[in-house]
Design a protein around this motif. Sequence first.
Motif, PDB file in Angstrom:
ATOM      1  N   GLU A  24      44.463  96.532 155.470  1.00  0.00           N
ATOM      2  CA  GLU A  24      44.309  96.394 154.018  1.00  0.00           C
ATOM      3  C   GLU A  24      45.240  97.356 153.283  1.00  0.00           C
ATOM      4  N   ILE A  25      45.284  98.587 153.741  1.00  0.00           N
ATOM      5  CA  ILE A  25      46.173  99.596 153.142  1.00  0.00           C
ATOM      6  C   ILE A  25      47.630  99.178 153.324  1.00  0.00           C
ATOM      7  N   GLU A  26      47.946  98.661 154.497  1.00  0.00           N
ATOM      8  CA  GLU A  26      49.310  98.204 154.772  1.00  0.00           C
ATOM      9  C   GLU A  26      49.724  97.106 153.787  1.00  0.00           C
ATOM     10  N   GLN A  27      48.826  96.146 153.538  1.00  0.00           N
ATOM     11  CA  GLN A  27      49.125  95.064 152.595  1.00  0.00           C
ATOM     12  C   GLN A  27      49.280  95.602 151.178  1.00  0.00           C
ATOM     13  N   GLY A  28      48.420  96.542 150.792  1.00  0.00           N
ATOM     14  CA  GLY A  28      48.536  97.156 149.466  1.00  0.00           C
ATOM     15  C   GLY A  28      49.851  97.887 149.299  1.00  0.00           C
ATOM     16  N   LEU A  29      50.287  98.572 150.349  1.00  0.00           N
ATOM     17  CA  LEU A  29      51.564  99.291 150.312  1.00  0.00           C
ATOM     18  C   LEU A  29      52.729  98.317 150.165  1.00  0.00           C
ATOM     19  N   LEU A  30      52.661  97.186 150.859  1.00  0.00           N
ATOM     20  CA  LEU A  30      53.698  96.152 150.708  1.00  0.00           C
ATOM     21  C   LEU A  30      53.761  95.646 149.269  1.00  0.00           C
ATOM     22  N   ASP A  31      52.595  95.455 148.656  1.00  0.00           N
ATOM     23  CA  ASP A  31      52.546  95.011 147.256  1.00  0.00           C
ATOM     24  C   ASP A  31      53.198  96.038 146.337  1.00  0.00           C
ATOM     25  N   VAL A  32      52.926  97.321 146.571  1.00  0.00           N
ATOM     26  CA  VAL A  32      53.523  98.387 145.760  1.00  0.00           C
ATOM     27  C   VAL A  32      55.043  98.409 145.934  1.00  0.00           C
ATOM     28  N   ILE A  33      55.519  98.275 147.162  1.00  0.00           N
ATOM     29  CA  ILE A  33      56.967  98.253 147.430  1.00  0.00           C
ATOM     30  C   ILE A  33      57.612  97.086 146.682  1.00  0.00           C
ATOM     31  N   TYR A  34      56.973  95.929 146.731  1.00  0.00           N
ATOM     32  CA  TYR A  34      57.489  94.746 146.041  1.00  0.00           C
ATOM     33  C   TYR A  34      57.572  94.989 144.532  1.00  0.00           C
ATOM     34  N   GLN A  35      56.521  95.547 143.942  1.00  0.00           N
ATOM     35  CA  GLN A  35      56.507  95.810 142.501  1.00  0.00           C
ATOM     36  C   GLN A  35      57.582  96.833 142.111  1.00  0.00           C
ATOM     37  N   ILE A  36      57.782  97.841 142.946  1.00  0.00           N
ATOM     38  CA  ILE A  36      58.828  98.836 142.667  1.00  0.00           C
ATOM     39  C   ILE A  36      60.200  98.174 142.676  1.00  0.00           C
ATOM     40  N   ILE A  38      60.917  95.027 142.026  1.00  0.00           N
ATOM     41  CA  ILE A  38      61.019  94.200 140.818  1.00  0.00           C
ATOM     42  C   ILE A  38      61.318  95.082 139.607  1.00  0.00           C
ATOM     43  N   THR A  39      60.587  96.190 139.478  1.00  0.00           N
ATOM     44  CA  THR A  39      60.788  97.097 138.344  1.00  0.00           C
ATOM     45  C   THR A  39      62.202  97.661 138.337  1.00  0.00           C
ATOM     46  N   CYS A  40      62.698  98.089 139.482  1.00  0.00           N
ATOM     47  CA  CYS A  40      64.063  98.626 139.563  1.00  0.00           C
ATOM     48  C   CYS A  40      65.090  97.571 139.169  1.00  0.00           C
ATOM     49  N   ASN A  41      64.893  96.340 139.634  1.00  0.00           N
ATOM     50  CA  ASN A  41      65.817  95.265 139.284  1.00  0.00           C
ATOM     51  C   ASN A  41      65.766  94.941 137.803  1.00  0.00           C
ATOM     52  N   PRO A  45      69.564  95.692 136.722  1.00  0.00           N
ATOM     53  CA  PRO A  45      69.846  94.662 137.720  1.00  0.00           C
ATOM     54  C   PRO A  45      71.138  94.965 138.472  1.00  0.00           C
ATOM     55  N   PRO A  46      71.099  94.951 139.796  1.00  0.00           N
ATOM     56  CA  PRO A  46      72.304  95.262 140.568  1.00  0.00           C
ATOM     57  C   PRO A  46      73.434  94.270 140.307  1.00  0.00           C
ATOM     58  N   LEU A  47      73.090  93.040 139.976  1.00  0.00           N
ATOM     59  CA  LEU A  47      74.117  92.030 139.714  1.00  0.00           C
ATOM     60  C   LEU A  47      74.884  92.292 138.422  1.00  0.00           C
ATOM     61  N   LEU A  48      74.279  92.997 137.480  1.00  0.00           N
ATOM     62  CA  LEU A  48      74.853  93.134 136.144  1.00  0.00           C
ATOM     63  C   LEU A  48      76.270  93.708 136.179  1.00  0.00           C
ATOM     64  N   LYS A  49      76.453  94.806 136.862  1.00  0.00           N
ATOM     65  CA  LYS A  49      77.768  95.442 136.925  1.00  0.00           C
ATOM     66  C   LYS A  49      78.699  94.694 137.878  1.00  0.00           C
TER      67      LYS A  49
END
Length: 183
Positions: A24-36, A38-41, A45-49
């Motif tokens: 359960e913790i592992e899945q929650g951590l994956l969700d946090v990584i995914y959200q981070i 998305i937020t960074c992009n 956005p890396p494509l912009l430059k």
Amino acid sequence: MYRKLNQIVTDTELPPKLLGQLEEIEQGLLDVIYQIRITCNELRPPLLKEEGLERSLEALFEFTQLRTNYSISFDCSAFEDDLSDDRLIGLYRIVQELLANATKHSNATEVKLGLSTRSGQVILNYEDNGIGMELEDLEKQRDQFSSMGIHGMKERVRCMNGTIAFASAAGGGLAVYISVTAR
């Protein structure tokens, strides 16, 4: 941390109850990584430059359409992507805000965006077929939280030596016309 946790979860000697909690913790951590990611992009956005505004917006539209119920059409056939970094990020942020407003408020089924370059100006036009808004209310709510997105767009346009105009009628959709200097 995720990899370490993943290694622990593969231990076959863990009690089933503990294994379930760790998974359960592992899945929650994956969700946090995914959200981070998305937020960074969304922030830069890396494509912009690397790829320019046109390709970055197309990627944004693809991502947006996965989460919304409206279609997006985009015309950039008369656009020349020779913009400063400030203009790139400013225009990208404005389009993000327009799409966020469409998602939250418009009830639109179609959103149309046009991007063109003409006589040293970048022209960004937005139209939707949503519920529209009373423009008088927009001016009255100028400092209220509910219009922060629109106020932010106005400020971005002003900082780019540009103009922004809104056209709408209740039930008649919204149109936003933006013109900023290319440099």
